[in-house]
Design an enzyme around this catalytic site. Structure first.
Site, PDB file in Angstrom:
ATOM      1  CG  ASN A   9      -1.588   1.140   1.479  1.00  0.00           C
ATOM      2  OD1 ASN A   9      -1.638   2.022   0.532  1.00  0.00           O
ATOM      3  ND2 ASN A   9      -2.344   1.358   2.842  1.00  0.00           N
ATOM      4  CD1 TRP A  10       3.378   0.895  -2.865  1.00  0.00           C
ATOM      5  CD2 TRP A  10       3.336   2.136  -4.878  1.00  0.00           C
ATOM      6  NE1 TRP A  10       4.060   0.128  -3.823  1.00  0.00           N
ATOM      7  CE2 TRP A  10       3.993   0.943  -4.884  1.00  0.00           C
ATOM      8  CE3 TRP A  10       3.441   2.883  -5.930  1.00  0.00           C
ATOM      9  CZ2 TRP A  10       4.552   0.726  -6.231  1.00  0.00           C
ATOM     10  CZ3 TRP A  10       4.015   2.827  -6.865  1.00  0.00           C
ATOM     11  CH2 TRP A  10       4.601   1.644  -7.305  1.00  0.00           C
ATOM     12  CE  LYS A  11       0.216   3.302   4.891  1.00  0.00           C
ATOM     13  NZ  LYS A  11       0.177   3.418   6.234  1.00  0.00           N
ATOM     14  CG  HIS A  94      -5.692   1.559   5.291  1.00  0.00           C
ATOM     15  ND1 HIS A  94      -5.089   2.508   6.336  1.00  0.00           N
ATOM     16  CD2 HIS A  94      -4.783   0.674   5.352  1.00  0.00           C
ATOM     17  CE1 HIS A  94      -4.060   2.207   6.747  1.00  0.00           C
ATOM     18  NE2 HIS A  94      -3.460   1.327   5.857  1.00  0.00           N
ATOM     19  CD  GLU A  96      -3.069   5.409   7.040  1.00  0.00           C
ATOM     20  OE1 GLU A  96      -2.944   5.352   5.650  1.00  0.00           O
ATOM     21  OE2 GLU A  96      -1.756   4.677   7.650  1.00  0.00           O
ATOM     22  CD  GLU A 166      -3.290  -2.861   7.408  1.00  0.00           C
ATOM     23  OE1 GLU A 166      -2.219  -3.142   7.125  1.00  0.00           O
ATOM     24  OE2 GLU A 166      -4.030  -2.165   7.358  1.00  0.00           O
ATOM     25  N   GLY A 172       2.449   1.909  10.880  1.00  0.00           N
ATOM     26  CA  GLY A 172       3.541   3.111  10.701  1.00  0.00           C
ATOM     27  C   GLY A 172       4.275   3.521  11.935  1.00  0.00           C
ATOM     28  CB  SER A 212       5.611  -2.343  11.702  1.00  0.00           C
ATOM     29  OG  SER A 212       5.240  -0.834  12.103  1.00  0.00           O
ATOM     30  N   GLY A 233       2.880  -1.421   4.340  1.00  0.00           N
ATOM     31  CA  GLY A 233       2.691   0.006   4.125  1.00  0.00           C
ATOM     32  C   GLY A 233       4.280   0.662   3.816  1.00  0.00           C
ATOM     33  N   GLY A 234       5.006   1.160   4.667  1.00  0.00           N
ATOM     34  CA  GLY A 234       6.158   1.894   4.566  1.00  0.00           C
ATOM     35  C   GLY A 234       7.430   1.150   3.739  1.00  0.00           C
TER      36      GLY A 234
HETATM   37  C1  PEP Z   1      -0.725  -0.286   6.130  1.00  0.00           C
HETATM   38  O1  PEP Z   1      -0.624   1.134   6.120  1.00  0.00           O
HETATM   39  O2  PEP Z   1      -1.426  -0.878   6.028  1.00  0.00           O
HETATM   40  C2  PEP Z   1       0.462  -0.634   6.969  1.00  0.00           C
HETATM   41  C3  PEP Z   1       0.431  -1.752   7.476  1.00  0.00           C
HETATM   42  O3  PEP Z   1       1.479   0.418   6.808  1.00  0.00           O
HETATM   43  P1  PEP Z   1       3.068   0.202   7.644  1.00  0.00           P
HETATM   44  O4  PEP Z   1       3.427  -1.370   7.026  1.00  0.00           O
HETATM   45  O5  PEP Z   1       3.882   1.362   7.151  1.00  0.00           O
HETATM   46  O6  PEP Z   1       2.908  -0.260   9.261  1.00  0.00           O
END
Ligand code: PEP
Length: 250
Positions: A9-11, A94, A96, A166, A172, A212, A233-234
């Protein structure tokens, strides 16, 4: 045997040109991967990334979608617009979207059902906040999210749905649920699917972990019985990291 499914997920990162270049690098780097792979660039980069991933082992995902098919929804993107760009999967619910934009279980359910009707594969996200975990409410929260989010989804349609667990406090933040803690929630989600659908549906449903995920924790997480992949994500924005995650079996 369930297949592993790793998604990035590049956000809100990367312009169309940056996305195109990164997708080209990923397509080369991930050729050997033996898992299902998805990347979800921002809407503005879907068209350019779509042509890069055609014919590769990477499927194209979107990060969100409107709950209605067309009309007066300023700023929204419809399922048909995604299909027009050969998008296959869509991340829905998600954390967010839930916390920053106030998306409710009911709205997410409308999106999940519409995506399925349109032939898109939802990656349906659930997970508790730190307060909810500390209050001992993980199972309550997850039960509500799963029950409401999948209301009206048939057992046949469920085959197209991936659930992403999640924990919000792990997204993050660099904090990861321990593999045991994560697996316990995954096993609970699987038991809910058994209760709501059938044993066959519970055995088949893919449940990704997200929060993470990094090259140094992916193997241990994926070794858990009920963890079938990762929503990243990151680390999905870094070529070497995402490569190591996607190739964790090597
Ligand atoms: C996400 O945004 O779905 C996520 C899991 O982010 P990260 O891997 O950065 O925690």
């Amino acid at each position: 045997m369930r297949e592993y499914y790793i998604a990035g997920n590049w956000k809100m990162n990367k312009t169309a040109a940056e996305s195109r270049e990164f997708a080209e690098q990923l397509a080369d780097a991930l050729e050997e991967a033996s898992v299902k792979l998805m990347i979800a660039p921002p809407f503005t980069a879907l068209e350019s990334v779509s042509s890069i991933v055609q014919g590769t082992n990477i499927i194209l995902g979107a990060q969100n979608m409107c709950h209605e098919t067309s009309g007066a929804f300023t700023g929204e993107v419809s399922a048909d617009m995604l299909l027009d760009l050969d998008v296959t999967a869509v991340i829905l619910g998600h954390s967010e979207r839930r916390t920053i934009y106030g998306e409710t279980d009911e709205l997410i359910n409308q999106k999940v059902r519409l995506a399925l009707t349109k032939g898109l594969e939802p990656v349906f996200c659930i997970g508790e906040t730190l307060d909810e975990r500390e209050a001992g409410r993980v199972e309550d929260v997850v039960r509500t999210q799963v029950t409401k989010g999948l209301a009206g989804v048939s057992e046949d349609q469920l085959k197209q749905v991936t659930i992403a667990y999640e924990p919000v406090w792990a997204i993050g933040t660099g904090k990861t649920a321990t593999p045991d803690d994560a697996n316990a929630v995954h096993a609970f989600v699987r038991s809910l699917i058994r209760e709501l659908y059938s044993d066959a549906a519970a055995q088949a449903v893919q449940i990704q972990y997200g929060g993470s995920v990094k090259p140094d924790n992916v193997r241990e997480l994926m070794a858990q019985e009920d963890i079938d992949g990762a929503l990243v994500g990151g680390a999905s924005l870094k070529l070497e990291d995402f490569k190591k995650i996607a190739l964790f079996k090597k």
